[in-house]
Design a protein around this motif. Structure first.
Motif, PDB file in Angstrom:
ATOM      1  N   THR A 187      -1.558 -13.417 -21.265  1.00  0.00           N
ATOM      2  CA  THR A 187      -2.216 -14.561 -21.897  1.00  0.00           C
ATOM      3  C   THR A 187      -1.375 -15.082 -23.061  1.00  0.00           C
ATOM      4  N   THR A 188      -1.821 -16.171 -23.650  1.00  0.00           N
ATOM      5  CA  THR A 188      -1.183 -16.703 -24.856  1.00  0.00           C
ATOM      6  C   THR A 188      -2.061 -16.429 -26.082  1.00  0.00           C
ATOM      7  N   ILE A 189      -2.991 -15.482 -25.924  1.00  0.00           N
ATOM      8  CA  ILE A 189      -3.903 -15.129 -27.016  1.00  0.00           C
ATOM      9  C   ILE A 189      -3.255 -14.075 -27.905  1.00  0.00           C
ATOM     10  N   ARG A 190      -3.102 -14.401 -29.174  1.00  0.00           N
ATOM     11  CA  ARG A 190      -2.514 -13.469 -30.129  1.00  0.00           C
ATOM     12  C   ARG A 190      -3.562 -12.429 -30.535  1.00  0.00           C
ATOM     13  N   VAL A 191      -3.214 -11.166 -30.366  1.00  0.00           N
ATOM     14  CA  VAL A 191      -4.159 -10.082 -30.631  1.00  0.00           C
ATOM     15  C   VAL A 191      -4.677 -10.109 -32.067  1.00  0.00           C
ATOM     16  N   SER A 192      -3.754 -10.156 -33.028  1.00  0.00           N
ATOM     17  CA  SER A 192      -4.151 -10.092 -34.442  1.00  0.00           C
ATOM     18  C   SER A 192      -4.920 -11.331 -34.881  1.00  0.00           C
ATOM     19  N   GLN A 193      -4.607 -12.484 -34.291  1.00  0.00           N
ATOM     20  CA  GLN A 193      -5.318 -13.705 -34.655  1.00  0.00           C
ATOM     21  C   GLN A 193      -6.766 -13.641 -34.180  1.00  0.00           C
ATOM     22  N   LEU A 194      -6.959 -13.189 -32.946  1.00  0.00           N
ATOM     23  CA  LEU A 194      -8.311 -13.044 -32.413  1.00  0.00           C
ATOM     24  C   LEU A 194      -9.101 -12.019 -33.217  1.00  0.00           C
ATOM     25  N   LEU A 195      -8.470 -10.887 -33.503  1.00  0.00           N
ATOM     26  CA  LEU A 195      -9.136  -9.835 -34.267  1.00  0.00           C
ATOM     27  C   LEU A 195      -9.484 -10.320 -35.669  1.00  0.00           C
ATOM     28  N   SER A 196      -8.606 -11.125 -36.259  1.00  0.00           N
ATOM     29  CA  SER A 196      -8.847 -11.650 -37.611  1.00  0.00           C
ATOM     30  C   SER A 196     -10.079 -12.545 -37.658  1.00  0.00           C
ATOM     31  N   VAL A 197     -10.207 -13.401 -36.661  1.00  0.00           N
ATOM     32  CA  VAL A 197     -11.367 -14.299 -36.596  1.00  0.00           C
ATOM     33  C   VAL A 197     -12.650 -13.484 -36.452  1.00  0.00           C
ATOM     34  N   ILE A 198     -12.621 -12.499 -35.569  1.00  0.00           N
ATOM     35  CA  ILE A 198     -13.794 -11.652 -35.349  1.00  0.00           C
ATOM     36  C   ILE A 198     -14.185 -10.921 -36.635  1.00  0.00           C
ATOM     37  N   ILE A 199     -13.191 -10.356 -37.319  1.00  0.00           N
ATOM     38  CA  ILE A 199     -13.455  -9.615 -38.554  1.00  0.00           C
ATOM     39  C   ILE A 199     -14.016 -10.537 -39.636  1.00  0.00           C
ATOM     40  N   ALA A 200     -13.401 -11.701 -39.826  1.00  0.00           N
ATOM     41  CA  ALA A 200     -13.848 -12.631 -40.864  1.00  0.00           C
ATOM     42  C   ALA A 200     -15.305 -13.042 -40.642  1.00  0.00           C
ATOM     43  N   VAL A 201     -15.653 -13.366 -39.399  1.00  0.00           N
ATOM     44  CA  VAL A 201     -17.014 -13.801 -39.084  1.00  0.00           C
ATOM     45  C   VAL A 201     -18.004 -12.637 -39.214  1.00  0.00           C
ATOM     46  N   ALA A 202     -17.661 -11.495 -38.609  1.00  0.00           N
ATOM     47  CA  ALA A 202     -18.560 -10.338 -38.627  1.00  0.00           C
ATOM     48  C   ALA A 202     -18.809  -9.842 -40.048  1.00  0.00           C
ATOM     49  N   PHE A 203     -17.757  -9.789 -40.858  1.00  0.00           N
ATOM     50  CA  PHE A 203     -17.901  -9.303 -42.229  1.00  0.00           C
ATOM     51  C   PHE A 203     -18.677 -10.306 -43.088  1.00  0.00           C
ATOM     52  N   ALA A 204     -18.501 -11.589 -42.824  1.00  0.00           N
ATOM     53  CA  ALA A 204     -19.243 -12.604 -43.574  1.00  0.00           C
ATOM     54  C   ALA A 204     -20.741 -12.488 -43.276  1.00  0.00           C
ATOM     55  N   VAL A 205     -21.076 -12.300 -42.014  1.00  0.00           N
ATOM     56  CA  VAL A 205     -22.479 -12.146 -41.618  1.00  0.00           C
ATOM     57  C   VAL A 205     -23.065 -10.885 -42.253  1.00  0.00           C
ATOM     58  N   ALA A 206     -22.309  -9.778 -42.186  1.00  0.00           N
ATOM     59  CA  ALA A 206     -22.782  -8.514 -42.759  1.00  0.00           C
ATOM     60  C   ALA A 206     -22.993  -8.644 -44.269  1.00  0.00           C
ATOM     61  N   PHE A 207     -22.075  -9.351 -44.938  1.00  0.00           N
ATOM     62  CA  PHE A 207     -22.199  -9.543 -46.384  1.00  0.00           C
ATOM     63  C   PHE A 207     -23.473 -10.316 -46.727  1.00  0.00           C
ATOM     64  N   ILE A 208     -23.741 -11.387 -45.992  1.00  0.00           N
ATOM     65  CA  ILE A 208     -24.929 -12.204 -46.246  1.00  0.00           C
ATOM     66  C   ILE A 208     -26.208 -11.389 -46.014  1.00  0.00           C
ATOM     67  N   VAL A 209     -26.241 -10.652 -44.916  1.00  0.00           N
ATOM     68  CA  VAL A 209     -27.416  -9.844 -44.580  1.00  0.00           C
ATOM     69  C   VAL A 209     -27.685  -8.796 -45.664  1.00  0.00           C
ATOM     70  N   LEU A 210     -26.622  -8.082 -46.074  1.00  0.00           N
ATOM     71  CA  LEU A 210     -26.797  -7.027 -47.067  1.00  0.00           C
ATOM     72  C   LEU A 210     -27.124  -7.591 -48.445  1.00  0.00           C
ATOM     73  N   MET A 211     -26.561  -8.753 -48.765  1.00  0.00           N
ATOM     74  CA  MET A 211     -26.873  -9.368 -50.049  1.00  0.00           C
ATOM     75  C   MET A 211     -28.351  -9.768 -50.104  1.00  0.00           C
ATOM     76  N   LEU A 212     -28.886 -10.283 -49.002  1.00  0.00           N
ATOM     77  CA  LEU A 212     -30.306 -10.637 -48.938  1.00  0.00           C
ATOM     78  C   LEU A 212     -31.184  -9.397 -49.076  1.00  0.00           C
ATOM     79  N   LYS A 213     -30.757  -8.312 -48.410  1.00  0.00           N
ATOM     80  CA  LYS A 213     -31.512  -7.061 -48.523  1.00  0.00           C
ATOM     81  C   LYS A 213     -31.446  -6.520 -49.943  1.00  0.00           C
TER      82      LYS A 213
END
Length: 329
Positions: free
Chosen positions: A257-283
């Motif tokens: 494929t032409t999918i860069r491993v680290s780029q895909l992983l970076s997007v996943i991490i940024a989104v997942a960690f942002a969601v986790a931060f918001i959830v935990l901050m609300l809690k």
């Protein structure tokens, strides 16, 4: 073969000879790449030890974390890179342990270090989420400095640019682009070996250093729960890496494929960690955080304002007590 490479920064109007070898010891060349990586690691460890003391974390336990995290981090960094370059390393097995020649992946290192740190926390009885906050700050130090090792190796650079004020070029970069031109073309990336490139090592170094100052001097003073700094690190670094990885010419790709491993992983991490931060901050605001994530007096570092306020309260209470005692007499 010369140990020096002439590097040109046209946008800045400077050029100079860049050495790859620092010195020779017992007939073996010691490269600047390894020295810089080691220097970043040592600074991160020294910082971690200082903060562990301030946060009242067991130094013996931190030693366990350091040992396990270092071993697994090195193994993970190399294993990640080799896994996605297996077509080459399967034919050159003897080169797999030669990390001093380059070829390590930061995400593999982080994953390995986290596994090792988790083991170390279990052995040393350290709160894992609290350690993650400390580790994130150390990672930013190590990454900010370590990326300069790529500069001395003239690797991990980006695609062509004639507009970036920090654009750079060297004969080593030219040779690398000429050797990889066909592979890059198959990924839809056209390069001109005679045109300067993006110094992606510099972009990431500056981003990590800036992130350290923000998380260490601003976020840490107002930390609401254990793991907060680590989550924000994931968002901060994930965003940067997703952008910068798109500029690089040495990315690891998902096979076929032409999918860069680290780029895909970076997007996943940024989104997942942002969601986790918001959830935990609300809690946190609702007072429903899991016990392991709640700050307590043993790890909270008072700010200067809190220390002054505490002193004022103690002084006021002392004066009140003296006044009452004087009245009673």
């Amino acid at each position: 073969m010369s140990n020096y490479t002439r590097v040109y920064f046209d946008g800045l109007g400077i050029d100079f000879d860049l050495p790859s070898v620092a010195f020779t010891l017992f007939g073996h060349e010691v490269h600047w790449y390894g020295i810089i990586i080691a220097f970043g690691f040592v600074l991160a460890v020294l910082y971690g030890g200082r903060m562990a003391y301030k946060w009242k974390m067991s130094l013996d336990g931190m030693t366990d974390v350091l040992i396990w995290g270092t071993i697994f981090g090195i193994i993970g960094a190399r294993a990640y890179y080799v896994a996605f370059e297996w077509d080459y390393y399967s034919q050159h097995l003897a080169e797999i342990p030669q990390i001093w020649n380059g070829g390590i992946a930061i995400y593999g290192g982080i994953i390995g270090a986290l596994i090792g740190a988790a083991i170390g926390c279990k052995v040393g009885k350290i709160n894992f989420p609290n350690l993650l906050d400390l580790g994130a700050l150390g990672l930013l130090i190590g990454q900010g400095i370590g990326r300069w090792g790529n500069f001395f190796n003239q690797e991990a650079f980006g695609c062509n640019t004639e507009t970036s004020p920090f654009r750079m070029w060297s004969y080593k970069i030219k040779e690398s682009l000429e050797a990889s031109a066909e592979l890059l073309a198959s990924k839809g990336i056209e390069v001109n070996p005679d045109v300067p490139v993006h110094p992606t090592f510099l972009y990431e170094s500056l981003w990590c250093i800036l992130g350290f100052f923000i998380l260490n001097y601003i976020v840490q003073k107002h930390r609401k729960f254990k793991g907060e700094i680590f989550l924000l690190y994931g968002v901060w670094y994930g965003i940067e890496r997703a952008v910068v990885e798109g500029l690089r010419t040495d990315s690891l790709y998902i096979a076929g494929t032409t999918i860069r491993v680290s780029q895909l992983l970076s997007v996943i991490i940024a989104v997942a960690f942002a969601v986790a931060f918001i959830v935990l901050m609300l809690k946190c605001k609702k007072g429903t955080l899991p016990k392991a994530l709640v700050l307590d007096g043993s790890v909270h570092t008072p700010t200067a304002a809190e220390e002054i306020q505490e002193q004022e309260i103690l002084t006021a209470n002392k004066e009140k007590t003296e006044t009452e005692n004087g009245t009673d007499n």
